[in-house]
Scaffold this motif. Structure first.
Motif, PDB file in Angstrom:
ATOM      1  N   TYR A 119      95.059-118.489  17.756  1.00 30.79           N
ATOM      2  CA  TYR A 119      95.340-118.818  16.451  1.00 30.79           C
ATOM      3  C   TYR A 119      96.655-118.447  15.787  1.00 30.79           C
ATOM      4  CZ  TYR A 119      93.975-119.253  11.437  1.00 30.79           C
ATOM      5  OH  TYR A 119      94.016-119.291   9.851  1.00 30.79           O
ATOM      6  N   PRO A 120      97.401-119.415  15.378  1.00 31.45           N
ATOM      7  CA  PRO A 120      98.955-119.374  14.850  1.00 31.45           C
ATOM      8  C   PRO A 120      98.995-118.892  13.518  1.00 31.45           C
ATOM      9  CG  PRO A 120      98.138-121.728  14.364  1.00 31.45           C
ATOM     10  CD  PRO A 120      97.073-120.989  15.107  1.00 31.45           C
ATOM     11  N   PHE A 121      97.827-118.730  12.735  1.00 35.02           N
ATOM     12  CA  PHE A 121      98.019-117.857  11.294  1.00 35.02           C
ATOM     13  C   PHE A 121      97.389-116.605  11.287  1.00 35.02           C
ATOM     14  CE2 PHE A 121      97.181-122.565  11.003  1.00 35.02           C
ATOM     15  CZ  PHE A 121      98.743-123.156  10.915  1.00 35.02           C
ATOM     16  N   ARG A 122      97.152-115.960  12.429  1.00 34.32           N
ATOM     17  CA  ARG A 122      96.566-114.634  12.177  1.00 34.32           C
ATOM     18  C   ARG A 122      97.283-113.569  11.530  1.00 34.32           C
ATOM     19  NH1 ARG A 122      97.823-110.538  15.618  1.00 34.32           N
ATOM     20  NH2 ARG A 122      99.776-110.633  16.735  1.00 34.32           N
ATOM     21  N   THR A 123      98.438-113.871  11.309  1.00 32.48           N
ATOM     22  CA  THR A 123      99.022-112.695  10.542  1.00 32.48           C
ATOM     23  C   THR A 123      99.224-112.843   9.079  1.00 32.48           C
ATOM     24  OG1 THR A 123     101.175-113.499  11.184  1.00 32.48           O
ATOM     25  CG2 THR A 123     100.485-111.884  12.368  1.00 32.48           C
ATOM     26  N   SER A 124      98.705-114.119   8.692  1.00 32.30           N
ATOM     27  CA  SER A 124      98.783-114.591   7.287  1.00 32.30           C
ATOM     28  C   SER A 124      97.970-113.851   6.582  1.00 32.30           C
ATOM     29  CB  SER A 124      97.960-115.960   7.081  1.00 32.30           C
ATOM     30  OG  SER A 124      98.019-116.160   5.710  1.00 32.30           O
ATOM     31  N   GLY A 125      98.437-113.618   5.118  1.00 28.06           N
ATOM     32  CA  GLY A 125      98.242-112.380   4.096  1.00 28.06           C
ATOM     33  C   GLY A 125      96.956-113.343   3.216  1.00 28.06           C
ATOM     34  N   GLY A 126      96.573-114.600   3.593  1.00 29.22           N
ATOM     35  CA  GLY A 126      95.686-115.328   2.969  1.00 29.22           C
ATOM     36  C   GLY A 126      96.320-116.581   2.412  1.00 29.22           C
ATOM     37  N   THR A 142      72.517-118.833  27.464  1.00 25.88           N
ATOM     38  CA  THR A 142      73.432-118.270  26.545  1.00 25.88           C
ATOM     39  C   THR A 142      74.849-119.318  26.314  1.00 25.88           C
ATOM     40  OG1 THR A 142      74.511-116.934  28.057  1.00 25.88           O
ATOM     41  CG2 THR A 142      72.673-115.905  26.800  1.00 25.88           C
ATOM     42  N   VAL A 143      75.298-118.827  25.156  1.00 21.44           N
ATOM     43  CA  VAL A 143      76.621-119.399  25.037  1.00 21.44           C
ATOM     44  C   VAL A 143      77.667-118.404  24.716  1.00 21.44           C
ATOM     45  CG1 VAL A 143      75.807-121.613  24.067  1.00 21.44           C
ATOM     46  CG2 VAL A 143      76.149-120.022  22.666  1.00 21.44           C
ATOM     47  N   THR A 144      78.807-118.779  24.981  1.00 14.90           N
ATOM     48  CA  THR A 144      80.032-117.626  24.612  1.00 14.90           C
ATOM     49  C   THR A 144      80.804-118.464  23.707  1.00 14.90           C
ATOM     50  OG1 THR A 144      80.098-116.484  26.890  1.00 14.90           O
ATOM     51  CG2 THR A 144      81.998-116.480  25.372  1.00 14.90           C
ATOM     52  N   VAL A 145      80.951-117.829  22.541  1.00 10.75           N
ATOM     53  CA  VAL A 145      81.589-118.543  21.237  1.00 10.75           C
ATOM     54  C   VAL A 145      82.755-117.553  20.751  1.00 10.75           C
ATOM     55  CG1 VAL A 145      79.476-119.200  20.494  1.00 10.75           C
ATOM     56  CG2 VAL A 145      80.178-117.060  19.724  1.00 10.75           C
ATOM     57  N   GLU A 146      83.961-118.231  20.250  1.00  6.61           N
ATOM     58  CA  GLU A 146      84.937-117.575  19.802  1.00  6.61           C
ATOM     59  C   GLU A 146      84.980-117.803  18.264  1.00  6.61           C
ATOM     60  OE1 GLU A 146      88.587-117.742  22.804  1.00  6.61           O
ATOM     61  OE2 GLU A 146      87.457-119.673  22.596  1.00  6.61           O
ATOM     62  N   GLU A 147      85.602-116.652  17.638  1.00  2.34           N
ATOM     63  CA  GLU A 147      85.485-117.016  16.005  1.00  2.34           C
ATOM     64  C   GLU A 147      86.187-116.138  15.272  1.00  2.34           C
ATOM     65  OE1 GLU A 147      81.233-115.887  15.687  1.00  2.34           O
ATOM     66  OE2 GLU A 147      81.579-113.988  16.719  1.00  2.34           O
ATOM     67  N   TYR A 148      86.587-116.384  14.009  1.00  2.00           N
ATOM     68  CA  TYR A 148      87.113-115.488  13.135  1.00  2.00           C
ATOM     69  C   TYR A 148      86.500-115.237  11.972  1.00  2.00           C
ATOM     70  CZ  TYR A 148      92.009-114.769  14.108  1.00  2.00           C
ATOM     71  OH  TYR A 148      93.433-114.199  14.652  1.00  2.00           O
ATOM     72  N   ASN A 149      86.599-113.987  11.552  1.00  2.00           N
ATOM     73  CA  ASN A 149      86.133-113.338  10.278  1.00  2.00           C
ATOM     74  C   ASN A 149      84.491-112.989  10.524  1.00  2.00           C
ATOM     75  OD1 ASN A 149      86.392-112.482   7.608  1.00  2.00           O
ATOM     76  ND2 ASN A 149      85.501-114.177   6.862  1.00  2.00           N
ATOM     77  N   TRP A 150      84.247-112.891  11.733  1.00  2.00           N
ATOM     78  CA  TRP A 150      82.817-112.448  12.004  1.00  2.00           C
ATOM     79  C   TRP A 150      82.565-110.934  11.226  1.00  2.00           C
ATOM     80  CZ3 TRP A 150      78.027-113.800  12.686  1.00  2.00           C
ATOM     81  CH2 TRP A 150      77.217-112.927  13.418  1.00  2.00           C
ATOM     82  N   GLY A 151      81.498-110.934  10.625  1.00  2.00           N
ATOM     83  CA  GLY A 151      81.328-109.543   9.888  1.00  2.00           C
ATOM     84  C   GLY A 151      82.381-109.387   8.591  1.00  2.00           C
ATOM     85  N   GLY A 152      83.041-110.408   8.202  1.00  2.00           N
ATOM     86  CA  GLY A 152      84.109-110.322   7.162  1.00  2.00           C
ATOM     87  C   GLY A 152      85.532-109.368   7.782  1.00  2.00           C
ATOM     88  N   SER A 153      85.632-109.597   8.999  1.00  2.00           N
ATOM     89  CA  SER A 153      86.711-108.801   9.756  1.00  2.00           C
ATOM     90  C   SER A 153      88.087-109.279   9.392  1.00  2.00           C
ATOM     91  CB  SER A 153      86.438-108.482  11.156  1.00  2.00           C
ATOM     92  OG  SER A 153      86.610-109.872  11.878  1.00  2.00           O
ATOM     93  N   ALA A 154      88.160-110.720   9.237  1.00  2.00           N
ATOM     94  CA  ALA A 154      89.318-111.614   9.104  1.00  2.00           C
ATOM     95  C   ALA A 154      90.162-111.582  10.242  1.00  2.00           C
ATOM     96  CB  ALA A 154      90.256-111.218   7.877  1.00  2.00           C
ATOM     97  N   SER A 155      89.570-111.285  11.423  1.00  2.00           N
ATOM     98  CA  SER A 155      90.299-111.219  12.688  1.00  2.00           C
ATOM     99  C   SER A 155      89.558-112.016  13.823  1.00  2.00           C
ATOM    100  CB  SER A 155      90.318-109.672  13.286  1.00  2.00           C
ATOM    101  OG  SER A 155      89.182-108.989  13.242  1.00  2.00           O
ATOM    102  N   TYR A 156      89.942-112.129  14.982  1.00  2.00           N
ATOM    103  CA  TYR A 156      89.243-112.708  16.252  1.00  2.00           C
ATOM    104  C   TYR A 156      88.262-111.909  16.874  1.00  2.00           C
ATOM    105  CZ  TYR A 156      89.256-114.877  20.964  1.00  2.00           C
ATOM    106  OH  TYR A 156      88.786-115.559  22.047  1.00  2.00           O
ATOM    107  N   ASN A 157      87.150-112.703  17.269  1.00  2.00           N
ATOM    108  CA  ASN A 157      86.145-112.103  18.085  1.00  2.00           C
ATOM    109  C   ASN A 157      85.507-112.962  18.904  1.00  2.00           C
ATOM    110  OD1 ASN A 157      83.967-109.850  17.964  1.00  2.00           O
ATOM    111  ND2 ASN A 157      82.691-111.636  17.393  1.00  2.00           N
ATOM    112  N   THR A 158      84.724-112.580  20.003  1.00  2.00           N
ATOM    113  CA  THR A 158      84.244-113.225  21.013  1.00  2.00           C
ATOM    114  C   THR A 158      82.787-112.536  21.212  1.00  2.00           C
ATOM    115  OG1 THR A 158      84.392-114.204  23.143  1.00  2.00           O
ATOM    116  CG2 THR A 158      85.390-112.361  22.852  1.00  2.00           C
TER     117      THR A 158
END
Length: 280
Positions: free
Chosen positions: A156-163, A248-264
């Motif tokens: 994700y190219p905007f992972r360091t963005s502050g909002g 099952t499925v493997t997913v990639e996501e951002y902001n899971w649990g309000g973390s504002a970061s990458y998760n799989t």
């Protein structure tokens, strides 16, 4: 009697002699007694008290008139409340009846009921939801201030963005912006982007509106996942990285649990209520 002082009195008898002796003694005592000085006279001078200025006297008169009137005015409502309707009729100056007063009281009560009905207290569920939203907002604010090293698979190219909004039109480091980025990456359109907020989900940017937006476009949705699809559940979307053979499925996501970061994560297919296939 030769040599005796002459007192100018003839003693003809013994009684006269005693009387003369007493007079001599009295005169001697009077001569020996010192004179009493005259009494001191004390003069008390009273100064006249100056009269108060006219404006102060007027102020005092005004106070005497106003305070009783104020006390009388403030006591009238209590008198009106404590008296019965018949007593209120006797105190009124105009011709009124008991029915008229009862009608007025009923109308006032109805108006008060309507006014109170315009306000409502929050329920326990609403208070809990508001508290939870505040906690999530605080967690997100803290997450945006924390940028760790890129995790494996995080392109994700905007992972360091502050909002703020990304070029895709969604808020950076949110689930929607990450999935929109992955859809464009799979299409090979990353400069400029072909799928953005304005042509993909123009009716709403939140993840909760994505199924409705897919239906508005006529794009395919299913409960069966495929690679590259959008996994939807509640107000969250994720990118389907792979569909596994064990249900099952493997997913990639951002902001899971309000973390504002990458998760799989790998979960059962039924963990998501719907899968949105990539736009054609």
């Amino acid at each position: 009697m030769t040599g005796a002082p002459s007192l100018g009195v003839r003693a003809s008898s013994l009684e006269e002699i005693h009387l003369v002796a007493r007079r001599i003694k009295t005169q001697s005592s009077d001569l020996a007694r010192p004179e009493t000085p005259p009494a001191t006279r004390v003069v008390v001078v009273r100064h006249a008290t100056p009269k108060a200025p006219i404006h102060k006297r007027f102020l005092g008169l005004f106070t005497l008139l106003v305070i009783p009137g104020f006390l009388l005015a403030t006591s009238l409502p209590a008198l009106a409340v404590n008296n019965t309707i018949e007593e209120a009729l006797a105190l009124s100056t105009g011709p009124q009846s008991t029915a008229d007063l009862q009608s007025a009281v009923s109308e006032s009560t109805a108006a008060l009921t309507v006014e109170r009905g315009a306000f409502s207290a929050e329920t326990h569920d609403q208070l809990a939801a508001r508290k939870r939203a505040s906690q999530i907002a605080a967690a997100r604010a803290g997450a945006y201030r924390t940028v760790g090293p890129a995790a494996a698979g995080d392109d994700y190219p905007f992972r360091t963005s502050g909002g703020g909004l990304s070029p895709l039109g969604y808020v950076t480091r949110q689930c929607t912006d990450f999935v929109a980025w992955r859809l464009n990456r799979d299409r090979g359109t990353i400069g400029p982007y072909s799928l953005v907020w304005s042509n993909m989900t123009p009716g709403g940017g939140s993840a909760g509106s994505w199924p409705r937006q897919w239906n508005n476009h006529g794009w395919q949705t299913s409960t069966t996942p495929i690679n590259g699809a959008v996994a939807y559940q509640g107000n969250h979307v994720a990118y389907v990285k792979s569909v596994n053979g064990d249900g099952t499925v493997t997913v990639e996501e951002y902001n899971w649990g309000g973390s504002a970061s990458y998760n799989t994560r790998t979960v059962t297919v039924g963990s998501f209520s719907l899968y949105l296939y990539p736009p054609p």
